[in-house]
Write a protein that holds these residues in place. Sequence first.
Motif, mmCIF file in Angstrom:
data_model
loop_
_atom_site.group_PDB
_atom_site.id
_atom_site.type_symbol
_atom_site.label_atom_id
_atom_site.label_comp_id
_atom_site.label_asym_id
_atom_site.label_seq_id
_atom_site.Cartn_x
_atom_site.Cartn_y
_atom_site.Cartn_z
ATOM 1 N N TRP A 164 0.768 -1.077 0.097
ATOM 2 C CA TRP A 164 0.152 -0.037 -0.033
ATOM 3 C C TRP A 164 1.066 1.446 -0.075
ATOM 4 O O TRP A 164 1.815 1.394 0.559
ATOM 5 C CB TRP A 164 -0.695 0.147 1.132
ATOM 6 C CG TRP A 164 -1.772 1.310 1.364
ATOM 7 C CD1 TRP A 164 -2.862 1.527 0.944
ATOM 8 C CD2 TRP A 164 -1.444 2.509 1.875
ATOM 9 N NE1 TRP A 164 -3.307 2.820 1.273
ATOM 10 C CE2 TRP A 164 -2.294 3.310 1.734
ATOM 11 C CE3 TRP A 164 -0.041 2.854 2.573
ATOM 12 C CZ2 TRP A 164 -2.375 4.790 2.287
ATOM 13 C CZ3 TRP A 164 -0.142 4.285 3.205
ATOM 14 C CH2 TRP A 164 -1.141 5.013 3.022
ATOM 15 N N ARG A 165 0.617 2.264 -0.935
ATOM 16 C CA ARG A 165 1.271 3.550 -1.132
ATOM 17 C C ARG A 165 0.258 4.527 -0.733
ATOM 18 O O ARG A 165 -0.988 4.534 -1.441
ATOM 19 C CB ARG A 165 1.912 3.775 -2.263
ATOM 20 C CG ARG A 165 2.996 2.466 -2.320
ATOM 21 C CD ARG A 165 3.579 2.708 -3.835
ATOM 22 N NE ARG A 165 2.569 2.717 -5.079
ATOM 23 C CZ ARG A 165 1.735 1.794 -5.282
ATOM 24 N NH1 ARG A 165 2.089 0.657 -5.017
ATOM 25 N NH2 ARG A 165 0.934 2.093 -6.400
ATOM 26 N N PRO A 166 0.662 5.708 -0.180
ATOM 27 C CA PRO A 166 -0.383 6.830 -0.076
ATOM 28 C C PRO A 166 -0.446 7.503 -1.409
ATOM 29 O O PRO A 166 0.290 7.459 -2.307
ATOM 30 C CB PRO A 166 0.381 7.800 0.621
ATOM 31 C CG PRO A 166 1.893 7.537 0.823
ATOM 32 C CD PRO A 166 1.826 6.001 0.401
ATOM 33 N N ASP A 167 -1.453 7.957 -1.741
ATOM 34 C CA ASP A 167 -2.128 8.672 -2.963
ATOM 35 C C ASP A 167 -1.886 10.011 -2.893
ATOM 36 O O ASP A 167 -2.631 10.892 -2.865
ATOM 37 C CB ASP A 167 -3.690 8.267 -3.409
ATOM 38 C CG ASP A 167 -4.452 8.803 -2.298
ATOM 39 O OD1 ASP A 167 -4.021 8.980 -1.315
ATOM 40 O OD2 ASP A 167 -5.667 8.977 -2.866
ATOM 41 N N LEU A 168 -0.553 10.385 -2.927
ATOM 42 C CA LEU A 168 -0.018 11.749 -2.879
ATOM 43 C C LEU A 168 0.173 12.291 -4.194
ATOM 44 O O LEU A 168 1.032 11.930 -4.830
ATOM 45 C CB LEU A 168 1.320 11.860 -2.092
ATOM 46 C CG LEU A 168 1.841 13.285 -1.808
ATOM 47 C CD1 LEU A 168 0.851 14.097 -0.979
ATOM 48 C CD2 LEU A 168 3.353 13.103 -1.079
ATOM 49 N N GLN B 234 -7.892 9.842 7.795
ATOM 50 C CA GLN B 234 -7.586 8.714 7.205
ATOM 51 C C GLN B 234 -6.014 8.662 6.799
ATOM 52 O O GLN B 234 -5.383 7.757 7.045
ATOM 53 C CB GLN B 234 -8.188 8.252 5.818
ATOM 54 C CG GLN B 234 -9.839 8.178 6.055
ATOM 55 C CD GLN B 234 -10.679 8.259 4.573
ATOM 56 O OE1 GLN B 234 -10.186 8.883 3.712
ATOM 57 N NE2 GLN B 234 -11.597 7.599 4.642
ATOM 58 N N ILE B 235 -5.556 9.677 6.069
ATOM 59 C CA ILE B 235 -4.056 9.909 5.787
ATOM 60 C C ILE B 235 -3.849 11.290 6.215
ATOM 61 O O ILE B 235 -4.292 12.289 5.814
ATOM 62 C CB ILE B 235 -3.878 9.625 4.173
ATOM 63 C CG1 ILE B 235 -4.263 8.189 3.858
ATOM 64 C CG2 ILE B 235 -2.346 9.709 4.172
ATOM 65 C CD1 ILE B 235 -4.013 7.962 2.253
ATOM 66 N N ASP B 236 -2.706 11.377 7.255
ATOM 67 C CA ASP B 236 -2.191 12.675 7.618
ATOM 68 C C ASP B 236 -0.702 12.618 7.143
ATOM 69 O O ASP B 236 0.011 11.889 7.628
ATOM 70 C CB ASP B 236 -2.133 12.859 9.228
ATOM 71 C CG ASP B 236 -2.124 13.977 9.519
ATOM 72 O OD1 ASP B 236 -1.839 14.986 8.764
ATOM 73 O OD2 ASP B 236 -2.294 14.589 10.630
#
Length: 233
Positions: free
Chosen positions: A81-85, A151-153
């Motif tokens: 899993w990778r952050p969708d930045l 959810q993502i910070d």
Amino acid sequence: LQKELFQTRNYSSKANPQPTQNHTTNVYVHINVRSLTIDDKSQVLTLNAITAMTWIDHRLTWDAKDFGNLYQTTVGWYYVWRPDLFVYNSAEPANTHHYGYTPIIVYHNGQVVWVPPMTTKTECAMDLTYWPFDTQNCVIVMGSWTSNGFQIDFHPLRPNASTEDMMMENIKTSHHWTTNKLTLKRISTKYDCCEEPYITLNVDITMTRTSPSFASTIILPAIAVALLALVQF
């Protein structure tokens, strides 16, 4: 080990790595700039950098003693899993692939480290009033495309990093520009429609045009013409 992590445990790279739904995945980001250029005609800033991202994935933990004292392993980027930045103010909105497809390092405590190269093209409105001695300020806005701050910070990996810390050696002066300031800031924004915050990382860049060629091709001929006009008068 990789068979245990990704097959036996039925690991999914599409699911948030936190063990419960109401936990936040904290992603720490650092940018090391390789080059910065601005196209005066299209007013587009091109940034080439090495991006470091790290986070904790509780599903990727193991006891090193059970695997021959193996404390880390390297896997393909598509396994984890990778952050969708993504870049919000991209000058190429149809192109969302900012990062290179480089391998990922996973540690036994669940820490994931991804260091891909990054290339972005962003809009940068230029003020050419004092051209060719102008100073331009550009901002690259990055954030999650689908997740809110609960959810993502996102956080700067080095919050107090100086301009020199964020640039590779000998890249402070690039082509016709000198970088005066380069910072990475976390911005939390709440909108009227939603209760949850939305987190962005803003890359703030200030550059001054310093090409010596302008002195020989523009400034000196202009002075010569002005003096010639006075003498002729």
